[in-house]
Write a protein that holds these residues in place. Structure first.
Motif, PDB file in Angstrom:
ATOM      1  N   LEU A   7       0.849  -1.187   0.000  1.00 56.15           N
ATOM      2  CA  LEU A   7       0.000   0.000   0.000  1.00 56.15           C
ATOM      3  C   LEU A   7       0.885   1.238   0.000  1.00 56.15           C
ATOM      4  N   CYS A   8       0.613   2.175  -0.924  1.00 52.47           N
ATOM      5  CA  CYS A   8       1.438   3.389  -0.976  1.00 52.47           C
ATOM      6  C   CYS A   8       0.658   4.639  -0.597  1.00 52.47           C
ATOM      7  N   ALA A   9      -0.687   4.614  -0.747  1.00 51.48           N
ATOM      8  CA  ALA A   9      -1.458   5.824  -0.458  1.00 51.48           C
ATOM      9  C   ALA A   9      -2.902   5.472  -0.148  1.00 51.48           C
ATOM     10  N   VAL A  10      -3.526   6.339   0.641  1.00 50.04           N
ATOM     11  CA  VAL A  10      -4.969   6.301   0.867  1.00 50.04           C
ATOM     12  C   VAL A  10      -5.485   7.637   0.352  1.00 50.04           C
ATOM     13  N   THR A  11      -6.459   7.597  -0.555  1.00 42.62           N
ATOM     14  CA  THR A  11      -7.006   8.819  -1.134  1.00 42.62           C
ATOM     15  C   THR A  11      -8.330   9.151  -0.464  1.00 42.62           C
ATOM     16  N   GLU A  16     -12.733  20.232  -0.409  1.00 45.21           N
ATOM     17  CA  GLU A  16     -11.645  21.210  -0.280  1.00 45.21           C
ATOM     18  C   GLU A  16     -10.331  20.498   0.053  1.00 45.21           C
ATOM     19  N   PRO A  17      -9.644  19.929  -0.959  1.00 49.88           N
ATOM     20  CA  PRO A  17      -8.431  19.146  -0.699  1.00 49.88           C
ATOM     21  C   PRO A  17      -7.322  19.895   0.036  1.00 49.88           C
ATOM     22  N   VAL A  18      -7.091  21.140  -0.326  1.00 53.92           N
ATOM     23  CA  VAL A  18      -5.995  21.875   0.313  1.00 53.92           C
ATOM     24  C   VAL A  18      -6.270  22.055   1.804  1.00 53.92           C
ATOM     25  N   GLN A  19      -7.472  22.485   2.157  1.00 57.09           N
ATOM     26  CA  GLN A  19      -7.795  22.714   3.568  1.00 57.09           C
ATOM     27  C   GLN A  19      -7.743  21.422   4.379  1.00 57.09           C
ATOM     28  N   LEU A  20      -8.265  20.329   3.812  1.00 55.45           N
ATOM     29  CA  LEU A  20      -8.242  19.070   4.555  1.00 55.45           C
ATOM     30  C   LEU A  20      -6.813  18.542   4.690  1.00 55.45           C
ATOM     31  N   ALA A  21      -6.010  18.690   3.652  1.00 61.40           N
ATOM     32  CA  ALA A  21      -4.604  18.283   3.725  1.00 61.40           C
ATOM     33  C   ALA A  21      -3.862  19.081   4.799  1.00 61.40           C
ATOM     34  N   ASP A  38      -6.977  20.605  -6.961  1.00 57.49           N
ATOM     35  CA  ASP A  38      -7.907  19.478  -6.957  1.00 57.49           C
ATOM     36  C   ASP A  38      -7.301  18.191  -6.406  1.00 57.49           C
ATOM     37  N   PHE A  39      -5.979  18.166  -6.192  1.00 55.68           N
ATOM     38  CA  PHE A  39      -5.320  16.949  -5.707  1.00 55.68           C
ATOM     39  C   PHE A  39      -4.086  17.354  -4.918  1.00 55.68           C
ATOM     40  N   VAL A  40      -4.024  16.940  -3.659  1.00 52.76           N
ATOM     41  CA  VAL A  40      -2.906  17.287  -2.780  1.00 52.76           C
ATOM     42  C   VAL A  40      -2.398  16.007  -2.119  1.00 52.76           C
ATOM     43  N   VAL A  41      -1.092  15.885  -2.026  1.00 58.32           N
ATOM     44  CA  VAL A  41      -0.449  14.735  -1.396  1.00 58.32           C
ATOM     45  C   VAL A  41       0.199  15.194  -0.090  1.00 58.32           C
ATOM     46  N   LEU A  42      -0.043  14.442   0.990  1.00 55.34           N
ATOM     47  CA  LEU A  42       0.651  14.650   2.257  1.00 55.34           C
ATOM     48  C   LEU A  42       1.616  13.486   2.432  1.00 55.34           C
ATOM     49  N   SER A  43       2.893  13.801   2.417  1.00 52.74           N
ATOM     50  CA  SER A  43       3.935  12.790   2.584  1.00 52.74           C
ATOM     51  C   SER A  43       4.560  12.965   3.962  1.00 52.74           C
ATOM     52  N   THR A  44       4.562  11.896   4.750  1.00 57.16           N
ATOM     53  CA  THR A  44       5.154  11.920   6.084  1.00 57.16           C
ATOM     54  C   THR A  44       6.286  10.898   6.133  1.00 57.16           C
ATOM     55  N   ASP A  45       6.828  10.662   7.304  1.00 58.29           N
ATOM     56  CA  ASP A  45       7.900   9.679   7.459  1.00 58.29           C
ATOM     57  C   ASP A  45       7.403   8.246   7.298  1.00 58.29           C
ATOM     58  N   GLY A  46       6.083   8.045   7.300  1.00 57.00           N
ATOM     59  CA  GLY A  46       5.529   6.696   7.188  1.00 57.00           C
ATOM     60  C   GLY A  46       5.612   6.162   5.764  1.00 57.00           C
ATOM     61  N   VAL A  48       2.996   5.023   4.055  1.00 61.23           N
ATOM     62  CA  VAL A  48       1.760   5.294   3.322  1.00 61.23           C
ATOM     63  C   VAL A  48       1.477   6.792   3.358  1.00 61.23           C
ATOM     64  N   ARG A  49       1.248   7.363   2.174  1.00 60.62           N
ATOM     65  CA  ARG A  49       0.933   8.787   2.126  1.00 60.62           C
ATOM     66  C   ARG A  49      -0.577   8.970   2.092  1.00 60.62           C
ATOM     67  N   LEU A  50      -1.032  10.189   2.418  1.00 59.76           N
ATOM     68  CA  LEU A  50      -2.439  10.540   2.307  1.00 59.76           C
ATOM     69  C   LEU A  50      -2.612  11.467   1.113  1.00 59.76           C
ATOM     70  N   ASP A  51      -3.533  11.113   0.223  1.00 56.42           N
ATOM     71  CA  ASP A  51      -3.866  11.944  -0.929  1.00 56.42           C
ATOM     72  C   ASP A  51      -5.260  12.511  -0.721  1.00 56.42           C
ATOM     73  N   PHE A  52      -5.467  13.740  -1.125  1.00 58.02           N
ATOM     74  CA  PHE A  52      -6.758  14.415  -0.981  1.00 58.02           C
ATOM     75  C   PHE A  52      -7.218  14.830  -2.364  1.00 58.02           C
ATOM     76  N   GLN A  53      -8.400  14.379  -2.744  1.00 58.15           N
ATOM     77  CA  GLN A  53      -8.907  14.559  -4.107  1.00 58.15           C
ATOM     78  C   GLN A  53     -10.253  15.273  -4.078  1.00 58.15           C
ATOM     79  N   ARG A  54     -10.377  16.314  -4.900  1.00 60.82           N
ATOM     80  CA  ARG A  54     -11.632  17.067  -4.951  1.00 60.82           C
ATOM     81  C   ARG A  54     -12.734  16.224  -5.590  1.00 60.82           C
ATOM     82  N   VAL A  55     -13.846  16.147  -4.908  1.00 54.97           N
ATOM     83  CA  VAL A  55     -15.065  15.511  -5.407  1.00 54.97           C
ATOM     84  C   VAL A  55     -16.182  16.523  -5.191  1.00 54.97           C
TER      85      VAL A  55
END
Length: 136
Positions: A7-11, A16-21, A38-46, A48-55
């Protein structure tokens, strides 16, 4: 036989992707990456990254709602449950009305209304016996 996959990411779908990220970045740390709003990636030391996608018009149903479609929620291990809860409430999370874990874990809703859980490492420990699946 299991595939060689990881697993590399959870979307997370949201309006509002920017605000939630930014909310999750304030909680978890890490760096934000985006090529557009419309699409923001949060990369941490873990791993699995978190991706935020506008719907458009994304409105999560109230939690818990047994009639709602199936969905995924995030679980986080924290050192101090009470301290983490207070910090996240200050960042804009809301304590869910339903708390099925009692004192073992907390269910919160992020600013977009997605449920997520907080637990200590002891409360989140995987049971020693599986639930019937096979890893091979």
């Amino acid at each position: 036989m299991a595939m060689n996959a990881r697993l590399c990411a959870v979307t997370i779908d949201c309006s509002e992707p920017v605000q939630l990220a930014l909310f999750y970045q304030q909680f978890l740390g890490g760096a934000l990456y985006s090529s557009n709003n419309d699409f923001v990636v949060l990369s941490t030391d873990g791993d699995v990254r978190l991706d935020f996608q506008r719907v458009p018009n994304e409105q999560p149903p109230p939690w818990p709602d047994r009639a709602a479609p199936r969905r995924v929620h995030l679980d986080f291990i924290v050192d101090d449950l009470g301290e983490a809860e207070i910090r996240l409430l200050g960042l804009g999370a809301v304590l869910a009305d339903s708390q099925p874990g009692g004192q073992r874990f907390r269910v919160l809703l992020d600013p977009a209304g997605h449920p997520f859980c907080l637990a200590t490492a002891a409360a989140a420990a995987i049971p020693s016996e599986g639930a019937g699946g096979s890893a091979d």
